[in-house]
Design an enzyme around this catalytic site. Sequence first.
Site, mmCIF file in Angstrom:
data_model
loop_
_atom_site.group_PDB
_atom_site.id
_atom_site.type_symbol
_atom_site.label_atom_id
_atom_site.label_comp_id
_atom_site.label_asym_id
_atom_site.label_seq_id
_atom_site.Cartn_x
_atom_site.Cartn_y
_atom_site.Cartn_z
ATOM 1 C CB SER A 182 37.099 39.973 42.456
ATOM 2 O OG SER A 182 36.861 40.825 43.564
ATOM 3 C CG HIS A 210 36.686 38.036 38.306
ATOM 4 N ND1 HIS A 210 38.063 37.984 38.196
ATOM 5 C CD2 HIS A 210 36.399 39.204 38.939
ATOM 6 C CE1 HIS A 210 38.586 39.069 38.746
ATOM 7 N NE2 HIS A 210 37.602 39.824 39.196
ATOM 8 C CE LYS A 242 39.078 41.364 36.451
ATOM 9 N NZ LYS A 242 39.012 42.737 35.887
#
Length: 401
Positions: A182, A210, A242
């Site tokens: 991240s 992610h 996300k």
Amino acid sequence: MPRPDLLERLAVQTAERERAELRRRLRTIDHADGPWLETGSQRLLAFCSNDYLGLAQHPQLVAALTRAAREEGVGSTSAHLICGHRSAHAELEEALAAWTGRERALLFSTGYLANLGVLQALLARGDVCVQDKLNHACLLDGAKLSGAELKRYPHADVAAAARQLAANPGAAALLATDGVFSMDGDVAPLRALAQLCALERATLMVDDAHGLGVLGDDGAGSLSAAKLGQHEVPLLMATLGKALGCSGAFVAGPAALIDGLVQFARPYIYTTAMPPALAAAALEAVRLAQSETWRRDKLSVLIGRFRRGAAELGLPLAASPSAIQPLLLGSADAALGAAQALERQGLLVTAIRPPTVPAGQARLRITLSAAHEEIHVDRLLGALETLHLPAALRVPGGDHV
């Protein structure tokens, strides 16, 4: 000796962080319009969100959420195991399992709760949990909560991970890693880690918060890109907040894993289920992430444009192929000063400072989105050029605690 006052102690710790100019502060966003954010009297072009595919404000997600809220209300009113598990949750779990190539999936309210729940349910005292030093804080906290022995290997160092597993061959073992890190944006050596776990009879867990939606031909994440299935990686966790532009998380894997988590993952058992309307929106996001492949293509073009421009400017950019592009500046003062200078030029980029990363490893965490245009990237590069940043610093990231 008088008993210490806990609130006074906390206030002292906060004051110490203030004196070190490391105090975290909230920023209220009044309105969002794609990559543009309005806060107070400012309109800023943001390069700090995790909305990698630009789906957070997609009209089909908004329509799915409002339609479900109109029909089902807002709150789920209960935990999944009481009366909170609705048909929208079940449909989303089935879609996520199919997308990621797993037998089953289980929803959690947040990624943090998902990782706490998985590690607490699987591990016990006497077990060993081996983790990359740059793993997200929730993986570290989950291992500590479990009571297992936590061992941390240097970032992406498979040989070091092998030594840590070999040091305790009789213990049940889990190796956990971020898929995409991240703060650094690089991808874990997943195939090598999978081979190691097969050799050592350890269970491999990947947090793909992610990577989901961004990597792989179908957007199924870093495991899809590495051509690793459920057999090689039995434990997959990813978030819905996300690239999918919603909120929440899920764990996917064999049916035995999911059945066990329903029985023993306390953050699942004792938490109110996510709103069914949010699950309906996330299901629409999954469909869009799979079908609108142009979003990943556009994001890839923007990443390439930014990296080429940064290289031409001699900027101290980390080696990241993902939407996360860290600009390594070293000192907290340098990172904060750069962020403030960019904001004066109408750009919002977050300065990441200790204790999120170790001292001397502060950076600007630049994130790109399919919601950006090439002109936006060029504007960012132009603003960075005016800062006259140092070009020599190249250091790994931190512990993200």
